[in-house]
Design a protein around this motif. Structure first.
Motif, PDB file in Angstrom:
ATOM      1  N   ILE A   6      48.739 102.259 -63.722  1.00  0.00           N
ATOM      2  CA  ILE A   6      49.700 102.147 -64.701  1.00  0.00           C
ATOM      3  C   ILE A   6      49.340 103.765 -66.078  1.00  0.00           C
ATOM      4  O   ILE A   6      48.601 104.091 -65.631  1.00  0.00           O
ATOM      5  N   ILE A   7      51.263 104.335 -66.331  1.00  0.00           N
ATOM      6  CA  ILE A   7      50.405 104.807 -67.262  1.00  0.00           C
ATOM      7  C   ILE A   7      51.230 104.782 -68.714  1.00  0.00           C
ATOM      8  O   ILE A   7      52.114 103.983 -68.921  1.00  0.00           O
ATOM      9  N   PRO A   8      50.013 104.534 -70.273  1.00  0.00           N
ATOM     10  CA  PRO A   8      50.701 103.733 -71.057  1.00  0.00           C
ATOM     11  C   PRO A   8      51.986 105.569 -71.986  1.00  0.00           C
ATOM     12  O   PRO A   8      51.663 106.103 -71.132  1.00  0.00           O
ATOM     13  N   ILE A   9      52.327 104.777 -72.205  1.00  0.00           N
ATOM     14  CA  ILE A   9      53.578 105.379 -73.071  1.00  0.00           C
ATOM     15  C   ILE A   9      53.594 105.498 -74.707  1.00  0.00           C
ATOM     16  O   ILE A   9      54.043 107.344 -74.978  1.00  0.00           O
ATOM     17  N   GLU A  10      53.575 104.313 -75.158  1.00  0.00           N
ATOM     18  CA  GLU A  10      53.530 104.483 -76.370  1.00  0.00           C
ATOM     19  C   GLU A  10      53.031 103.389 -77.446  1.00  0.00           C
ATOM     20  O   GLU A  10      52.914 101.818 -76.302  1.00  0.00           O
ATOM     21  N   SER A  11      52.295 103.379 -78.140  1.00  0.00           N
ATOM     22  CA  SER A  11      51.902 101.756 -78.647  1.00  0.00           C
ATOM     23  C   SER A  11      52.724 101.595 -80.037  1.00  0.00           C
ATOM     24  O   SER A  11      53.388 102.586 -80.149  1.00  0.00           O
ATOM     25  N   ASP A  12      53.174 100.254 -79.977  1.00  0.00           N
ATOM     26  CA  ASP A  12      53.827  99.699 -81.558  1.00  0.00           C
ATOM     27  C   ASP A  12      52.756 100.234 -82.551  1.00  0.00           C
ATOM     28  O   ASP A  12      53.140  99.705 -83.772  1.00  0.00           O
TER      29      ASP A  12
ATOM     30  N   LEU B 220      39.563 115.770 -77.966  1.00  0.00           N
ATOM     31  CA  LEU B 220      39.163 115.403 -76.683  1.00  0.00           C
ATOM     32  C   LEU B 220      39.840 115.766 -75.211  1.00  0.00           C
ATOM     33  O   LEU B 220      39.701 116.273 -74.934  1.00  0.00           O
ATOM     34  N   ILE B 221      41.254 115.708 -75.808  1.00  0.00           N
ATOM     35  CA  ILE B 221      42.900 116.001 -74.606  1.00  0.00           C
ATOM     36  C   ILE B 221      42.535 117.095 -74.824  1.00  0.00           C
ATOM     37  O   ILE B 221      42.280 117.920 -73.754  1.00  0.00           O
ATOM     38  N   PHE B 222      42.764 118.124 -76.121  1.00  0.00           N
ATOM     39  CA  PHE B 222      42.812 119.598 -74.957  1.00  0.00           C
ATOM     40  C   PHE B 222      41.347 120.121 -74.962  1.00  0.00           C
ATOM     41  O   PHE B 222      41.454 120.796 -73.410  1.00  0.00           O
ATOM     42  N   ILE B 223      39.981 119.046 -74.708  1.00  0.00           N
ATOM     43  CA  ILE B 223      38.932 120.062 -74.217  1.00  0.00           C
ATOM     44  C   ILE B 223      39.017 119.275 -72.878  1.00  0.00           C
ATOM     45  O   ILE B 223      39.390 119.643 -71.561  1.00  0.00           O
ATOM     46  N   PHE B 224      39.483 118.431 -71.954  1.00  0.00           N
ATOM     47  CA  PHE B 224      40.012 117.742 -71.018  1.00  0.00           C
ATOM     48  C   PHE B 224      41.292 118.615 -70.099  1.00  0.00           C
ATOM     49  O   PHE B 224      40.770 118.795 -68.979  1.00  0.00           O
TER      50      PHE B 224
ATOM     51  N   PRO C  61      44.143 111.724 -62.233  1.00  0.00           N
ATOM     52  CA  PRO C  61      42.892 111.040 -63.282  1.00  0.00           C
ATOM     53  C   PRO C  61      42.652 111.616 -64.727  1.00  0.00           C
ATOM     54  O   PRO C  61      43.290 111.422 -65.932  1.00  0.00           O
ATOM     55  N   LEU C  62      43.205 113.452 -64.944  1.00  0.00           N
ATOM     56  CA  LEU C  62      43.949 113.954 -65.802  1.00  0.00           C
ATOM     57  C   LEU C  62      44.757 113.187 -66.637  1.00  0.00           C
ATOM     58  O   LEU C  62      44.603 113.238 -67.457  1.00  0.00           O
ATOM     59  N   VAL C  63      46.122 113.336 -66.349  1.00  0.00           N
ATOM     60  CA  VAL C  63      46.627 112.650 -66.514  1.00  0.00           C
ATOM     61  C   VAL C  63      46.976 111.570 -67.197  1.00  0.00           C
ATOM     62  O   VAL C  63      47.078 111.305 -68.244  1.00  0.00           O
ATOM     63  N   VAL C  64      45.862 110.105 -66.430  1.00  0.00           N
ATOM     64  CA  VAL C  64      46.205 109.137 -66.801  1.00  0.00           C
ATOM     65  C   VAL C  64      45.397 109.036 -67.942  1.00  0.00           C
ATOM     66  O   VAL C  64      45.176 108.239 -68.764  1.00  0.00           O
ATOM     67  N   ASN C  65      43.395 109.498 -67.706  1.00  0.00           N
ATOM     68  CA  ASN C  65      43.304 109.692 -68.824  1.00  0.00           C
ATOM     69  C   ASN C  65      43.282 109.750 -70.442  1.00  0.00           C
ATOM     70  O   ASN C  65      43.259 108.987 -71.167  1.00  0.00           O
ATOM     71  N   SER C  66      43.978 111.584 -70.401  1.00  0.00           N
ATOM     72  CA  SER C  66      44.658 112.077 -71.711  1.00  0.00           C
ATOM     73  C   SER C  66      45.561 110.506 -72.081  1.00  0.00           C
ATOM     74  O   SER C  66      45.490 110.429 -73.482  1.00  0.00           O
ATOM     75  N   SER C  67      46.423 110.110 -71.033  1.00  0.00           N
ATOM     76  CA  SER C  67      47.741 109.223 -71.961  1.00  0.00           C
ATOM     77  C   SER C  67      47.111 108.113 -72.446  1.00  0.00           C
ATOM     78  O   SER C  67      47.233 107.655 -73.576  1.00  0.00           O
ATOM     79  N   PHE C  68      46.065 107.682 -72.370  1.00  0.00           N
ATOM     80  CA  PHE C  68      45.339 106.321 -72.713  1.00  0.00           C
ATOM     81  C   PHE C  68      44.152 106.591 -73.476  1.00  0.00           C
ATOM     82  O   PHE C  68      44.319 106.254 -74.796  1.00  0.00           O
ATOM     83  N   THR C  69      43.634 108.027 -74.013  1.00  0.00           N
ATOM     84  CA  THR C  69      42.709 108.154 -74.650  1.00  0.00           C
ATOM     85  C   THR C  69      43.820 108.317 -76.386  1.00  0.00           C
ATOM     86  O   THR C  69      43.484 108.351 -77.131  1.00  0.00           O
ATOM     87  N   TYR C  70      45.370 109.017 -76.192  1.00  0.00           N
ATOM     88  CA  TYR C  70      46.344 109.087 -77.376  1.00  0.00           C
ATOM     89  C   TYR C  70      46.269 108.094 -77.311  1.00  0.00           C
ATOM     90  O   TYR C  70      46.150 107.869 -78.674  1.00  0.00           O
ATOM     91  N   ILE C  71      47.198 107.282 -76.553  1.00  0.00           N
ATOM     92  CA  ILE C  71      47.782 105.479 -77.339  1.00  0.00           C
ATOM     93  C   ILE C  71      47.057 105.267 -77.778  1.00  0.00           C
ATOM     94  O   ILE C  71      46.384 104.288 -79.027  1.00  0.00           O
TER      95      ILE C  71
END
Length: 199
Positions: free
Chosen positions: A42-48, A61-65, A113-123
């Motif tokens: 699963i990769i989150p795209i956006e939240s409501d 955090l994402i920048f540091i990742f 893992p970088l992409v997935v965790n960055s997506s979760f971190t932002y959403i």
């Protein structure tokens, strides 16, 4: 559903949700990582949820990742080599504990893992940062990282070093599910776009 799906996507890494890097030297680490296949469930795209601030801490955090991943890949030959050279490994041959327990969660072993965790971190991170305050948000993230690292040491006895933000993301997901139980998240679930509840 979002919370449970993340843990299914992390299976095969570590009991605490952080990626396991099993190595007896930098060269063997690289061979194993290049041979490994990681397909996120699963990769989150956006939240409501709508936020009224720029989530500076979440973005930081994402920048540091990304920065650690690029530095490890381009300068140190691999993120694992970067972690080994800087002492940010939990377990293995590293006798230190405090700094690695905080730092290992900022380094990801490979691109997916970088992409997935960055997506979760932002959403999930952006609305939590606004609701909790930046300080509490960081305490929650790094608290999850530390607990995951300690659990890994208890289970594995320090034999297998770990990398990845899985513990911190798990803490954020739990807080998100409790704080925003009615929120919906659009996510790529095995190639299909679904609207999932936060829990």
């Amino acid at each position: 559903m979002l919370f449970r799906s993340y843990f299914r996507s992390e299976e095969g890494h570590s009991p605490s949700g952080a990626e396991v890097v099993n190595f007896s030297g930098i060269s063997s680490m690289l061979e194993k990582e290049r041979a490994a296949i990681f397909f996120p469930a699963i990769i989150p795209i956006e939240s409501d949820l709508k936020i009224g601030i720029f989530p500076a801490v979440t973005a930081g955090l994402i920048f540091i990742f990304v920065l650690f991943f690029l530095a490890g890949t381009l300068i140190f030959q691999s993120p694992e080599a970067l972690a080994a050279r800087t002492g940010l490994l939990v377990g293995g041959h590293n006798s230190s504990l405090i700094l690695p327990l905080l730092g290992y969660g900022l380094i990801h072993s490979n691109f997916f893992p970088l992409v997935v965790n960055s997506s979760f971190t932002y959403i999930v991170g952006a609305p939590l940062e606004e609701r909790l305050s930046p300080g509490l948000f960081l305490a929650l993230f790094f608290g999850g990282v530390v607990v995951a690292g300690l659990l890994h040491l208890m289970v594995k006895g320090g034999q297998e070093p770990i990398l990845g933000a899985g513990g911190g993301i798990s803490a954020l997901l739990g807080a998100y599910a409790v704080t925003f139980p009615l929120a919906k998240v659009r996510a790529n679930f095995f190639g299909s776009i679904l609207s999932l509840p936060s829990y």
